[in-house]
Design an enzyme around this catalytic site. Structure first.
Site, PDB file in Angstrom:
ATOM      1  N   GLU A 115      -3.919   2.011  -7.272  1.00  0.00           N
ATOM      2  CA  GLU A 115      -4.364   3.159  -6.487  1.00  0.00           C
ATOM      3  C   GLU A 115      -3.461   4.356  -6.727  1.00  0.00           C
ATOM      4  OE1 GLU A 115      -6.611   1.780  -2.734  1.00  0.00           O
ATOM      5  OE2 GLU A 115      -4.487   1.477  -2.335  1.00  0.00           O
ATOM      6  N   HIS A 173       0.844  -1.198   0.000  1.00  0.00           N
ATOM      7  CA  HIS A 173       0.000   0.000   0.000  1.00  0.00           C
ATOM      8  C   HIS A 173       0.880   1.250   0.000  1.00  0.00           C
ATOM      9  CE1 HIS A 173      -2.863   3.070   1.135  1.00  0.00           C
ATOM     10  NE2 HIS A 173      -3.809   2.245   0.720  1.00  0.00           N
TER      11      HIS A 173
HETATM   12  P1  PGA Z   1      -9.557   6.245  -0.099  1.00  0.00           P
HETATM   13  O1  PGA Z   1      -8.382   5.200   0.220  1.00  0.00           O
HETATM   14  O2  PGA Z   1     -10.743   5.447  -0.549  1.00  0.00           O
HETATM   15  O3  PGA Z   1      -9.798   6.962   1.204  1.00  0.00           O
HETATM   16  O4  PGA Z   1      -9.047   7.161  -1.172  1.00  0.00           O
HETATM   17  C1  PGA Z   1      -8.174   4.095  -0.603  1.00  0.00           C
HETATM   18  C2  PGA Z   1      -6.993   3.282  -0.130  1.00  0.00           C
HETATM   19  O5  PGA Z   1      -5.964   3.864   0.271  1.00  0.00           O
HETATM   20  O6  PGA Z   1      -7.034   2.038  -0.119  1.00  0.00           O
END
Ligand code: PGA
Length: 229
Positions: free
Chosen positions: A157, A88
């Site tokens: 992401e 992450h």
């Molecule tokens: P968010 O986070 O939905 O608050 O943008 C997503 C994540 O970091 O998995």
């Protein structure tokens, strides 16, 4: 479709239990066919009577040992946790986990047979350089990673979309997911400000197999409304 909730450093043990009970009720009552995952903080891990997969946000790549402040497989085994998030961007950026460390963690949990949601994403300055730079950056995050692993799910992401309220556009998600699928043919989630207001357009995009949700997953109503959509 896969719907995964990442609580990050939010919610206590008791709030997590109440959340999972409420979400389980909705999933069961709604005869939900989607694959639902919840990643609570480590202190809230437990055994839950639920069809929802409960996973770990992080763990140290060891069974047990002298790793002050960390949890290993022994602590996850206690609760039958067999799913983990690795890579992450908050761990890469804030906790300074480099690609080598991320890859070592991946190899260890693969050896242990865990299901792995492996996260990748580019910062804004790379996005601003265009698609070619984005793909180079993202593919570098697969260094040392066995992308053929059968229990692998990828989460794309973009860092600039995480927790900012500003999701990537449909066009950005569509083109990035299409390119990624050509390199790694695994279920591919989108994450970054996914919320009830944009979930329909996100999951309608080709090559999007689900979402990893932070902020909008913290309330049961909000997260379930995304699943039900
Ligand atoms: P968010 O986070 O939905 O608050 O943008 C997503 C994540 O970091 O998995």
């Amino acid at each position: 479709m896969i719907f995964a909730a990442n609580f990050k450093t939010n919610h206590t043990r008791s709030v997590t239990r109440a959340y999972l009970e409420a979400l389980t009720q909705k999933v069961v009552d709604g005869e939900c066919k989607e694959d639902v995952y919840v990643f609570p903080p480590a202190t809230a891990l437990d055994r839950f009577e639920t069809p929802i997969t409960v996973g770990a946000q992080n763990a140290y790549p060891a069974h047990n040992g002298a790793y002050t402040g960390e949890i290993g497989v022994e602590q996850l085994d206690e609760f039958g946790i067999r799913t983990i998030l690795i890579g992450h961007s908050e761990r890469r950026e804030i906790l300074h986990e480099g690609q080598e460390e991320v890859a070592a963690k991946f190899s260890f949990f693969k050896e242990q047979g865990f299901e792995i949601i492996y996260c990748i994403g580019e910062p804004l300055e790379i996005r601003e350089q265009g698609d070619k730079a984005v793909m180079e950056y993202l593919l570098a995050q697969f260094e040392g990673i066995d992308t053929t692993y059968d229990k692998l799910i990828i989460a794309y992401e973009p860092i600039w979309a995480i927790g900012t309220g500003r999701s990537a556009t449909v066009a950005e998600i569509a083109s990035t997911h299409q390119s990624l699928k050509q390199s790694v043919n695994k279920p591919l989630l989108y994450g970054g400000s996914a919320k009830p207001a944009n979930i329909k357009e996100i999951i309608a995009i080709e090559n999007v197999d689900g979402v990893l949700v932070g902020s909008a997953s913290l309330e049961v109503e909000s997260f379930y409304s995304m699943i039900a959509a």
